[in-house]
Design a protein around this motif. Sequence first.
Motif, mmCIF file in Angstrom:
data_model
loop_
_atom_site.group_PDB
_atom_site.id
_atom_site.type_symbol
_atom_site.label_atom_id
_atom_site.label_comp_id
_atom_site.label_asym_id
_atom_site.label_seq_id
_atom_site.Cartn_x
_atom_site.Cartn_y
_atom_site.Cartn_z
ATOM 1 N N UNK A 118 51.935 38.421 39.219
ATOM 2 C CA UNK A 118 51.982 39.114 37.933
ATOM 3 C C UNK A 118 52.022 40.620 38.133
ATOM 4 N N UNK A 119 51.133 41.105 38.984
ATOM 5 C CA UNK A 119 51.072 42.547 39.188
ATOM 6 C C UNK A 119 52.378 43.060 39.775
ATOM 7 N N UNK A 177 39.478 35.931 38.189
ATOM 8 C CA UNK A 177 40.260 36.168 39.398
ATOM 9 C C UNK A 177 41.186 37.364 39.227
ATOM 10 N N UNK A 178 41.845 37.403 38.086
ATOM 11 C CA UNK A 178 42.784 38.508 37.855
ATOM 12 C C UNK A 178 42.047 39.836 37.770
ATOM 13 N N UNK A 221 48.773 34.059 41.731
ATOM 14 C CA UNK A 221 49.305 34.328 40.400
ATOM 15 C C UNK A 221 49.125 35.793 40.048
ATOM 16 N N UNK A 222 47.936 36.264 40.374
ATOM 17 C CA UNK A 222 47.641 37.639 40.019
ATOM 18 C C UNK A 222 48.576 38.600 40.734
ATOM 19 N N UNK A 262 42.165 46.322 43.582
ATOM 20 C CA UNK A 262 43.328 47.207 43.760
ATOM 21 C C UNK A 262 42.986 48.623 43.306
ATOM 22 N N UNK A 268 40.993 40.974 41.143
ATOM 23 C CA UNK A 268 42.135 41.511 41.897
ATOM 24 C C UNK A 268 42.492 42.904 41.393
#
Lengths: 442, 308
Positions: free
Chosen positions: A207-208, B241-242, A203-204, B249, B245
């Motif tokens: 989204x990114x 989680x986001x 999902x991430x 990055x 990530x």
Amino acid sequence: MTTPDRDRSVEQWLRQTPIPGAPPELCLDADTLAAWSEGTLDGRSRAAAEAHAASCGRCQAMLAAMIRTMPAAPAAAPAWSPRRWMMMLAPAAAAAAAVALWVAVGRPTEQSVLQTAATAPAAAEAVPAASAPAPVVAPPLEKDTVASSAEGRTSLDAAEAKRLADARNERESRALADDVGANAFALDKDKKEVGADSQFRRDERANERMRDDAVAALPPAAPPPPVAAPVELARPAQVAENAAAPPPTPIPSQQSPAAPQQMTQAQGQQQAGARQQPPPGPSAQQQVAVVAERPAAGAAGRGGGIVSGRLAADSVEALRASKAAVAAEAIAPAAAARWRVVNGRVVQRSLDAGSTWADQFSANAGVELTIGSAPSATAAWFVGRAGVVIRTADGRAWTPAKFPEQVDLVSVTATDAQSASVTTVDGRVFATTDGGATWRRR
Amino acid sequence: VSRLPSTAVRIDAALVARLYQQARASRWGLSERAFTSALERSAAKALPDAPQDRQRLERYLGSLHLEDLALACACADGHEPAWDHFVAEYRPVLYRSADALEPGGGARELADSIYADLFGLQERDGERRSLFRYFHGRSSLATWLRAVLAQRQVDRVRATRRMTSIDDEEGGGESVSPALVSRPAPDPDAARFVALIKQVLLAVLAALPDRDRLRLGCYYREDLTLAQTGRLLGEHEATVSRQLARTRKAIRAEVERALRRDHGLSEAEIDQCFACTIEDPGTLDVAEMFGARPRKNQTPGRSHIEPV
């Protein structure tokens, strides 16, 4: 080496790299650890504790040990706090508003909307400032939706449609390939967590990727509409009529007052009732309607990112062609200029009080724009799931604003093109005064 | 009005009486004076800047776990009924927590040893000092006990690890960190690249916001799950989680930027930097710089807690 490979390297480093140390004499005591664990530390103490723990391996280990000993359900009854109430009330209020909207406004189908547009007679009139609701709820929808041009009202040609479809397929293929790599790498993680974790990572990444796409795909500047129809305002009571009124005679444009427009249950009922009342006299106040439409059942799921674009067909015709049903329309005070969201991701504008609509912005499949606010004839904001925020400052070109969290946004109140406040699904309110470049929590 | 000279926190007598009643402190035979002292210590710790702000003080005191605070005070003063109640109610809590830390039962001994400190075997200035004095009621007594146990467990494991590490290293052999073993470098530039990555990575990590660093530490170093990390930070696991990530990055981008700009590496060389750490993870043992050993997937069966 590809970017995903490099990302895997970073994960590997992080598993092996210790956190730079902090002086042990400043370590958190048991009382602070326990209060942190129960969420009873005040803001400043919490920040100080986090700042220390961020650099202290011992405290991280203690926190981890604390978490591991926590029972599955909280042992202590949660203390009352306004935020807890907000977290409960926000979704409930949103649901209530949606139901009220559904009941009050009815569930106009595409046909009914078109019929209204064809029969209502009155021209736009000025509106009192106090009655100015506007935004709306727009759940997800069909993946393949309207593709229509901004103001050009020319049909989308087949080649362009094919190009867009190919681009979308390519992006999805790339995402799938990335997922395969990421899932393979995740196998060394706790097995119970791999499924959910990789899903979150998927999902991430989606989204990114879509957010990046949105920025990259934004047109440098949207061309001005062929006819810059100025705004003439009407009372809220005349919204339905105005929606069907013929395009108003252009008059000199006026800036509307910064009146945030939120659709609430009460407003919805007020609007419903207002339709039965005779219109009051004209007012000098300008309002802009922001309209969103409930998508059809069987809609696409949620997802991430925005892809901008000016599409190439009149939206009403496109709606017919795509069979995207218009289930509901939230009506704001009558105004010649208004925006709405179709299928959760296509932003349309009308310059003739809703008689005709033209697409201005289209988000990627899966994006869900849920609510909007238009403080003036040239400024509008829409927000949605996963922290999606878009705005226009000139009434034509839409740009994504960078929201600090990918949390679902349930309301937006804009005061101008630069200033707006949004409410997250858990009840927090963030405000910006620089067009969404920075956000401050209230 | 009572006053504790060391803290200068003043609590209105009427307020104390009300809180005393709320805490049902009389059932343990706890004196109002002792209870007042506990309240003052708690307020002095939590509100060091504004002890005289009456409204804030009242709000804070009202938010305390008063019954637990009264029980702790009574136990610290050695009241028998309070001790009986405490042992009956909280021993299972301690044992459950100990078992969660070490399922084999190794931490139960540690849990039992806490009783001595709770009672206060050590004396200072002729007065018995009970560990209960450090309970201020900001959390429940059960949570505080778990925190005390977690502290003891972490410190014990850290001490044990230090000794184990020395033994292992003296014995030579298999458990020595791969990074300490000299091995032929697959690439003549590998050593330089690894050193560069180490240097840049540590700088990038140090520059991260506190919360990002804490999230990374909990997830990667402490091996908490997303849900546990989220529970600790007050975030949903999807948010964790986001954010992980996003941080990964950002780290990757920052490392690339630093290698390119500060160290003048070409894209091909940056590729080599990343490649050599993937092909040979042992060469990127940044932990050795801190005298620690890589913690994950190295020694099965050991506690997850590592010295830093």
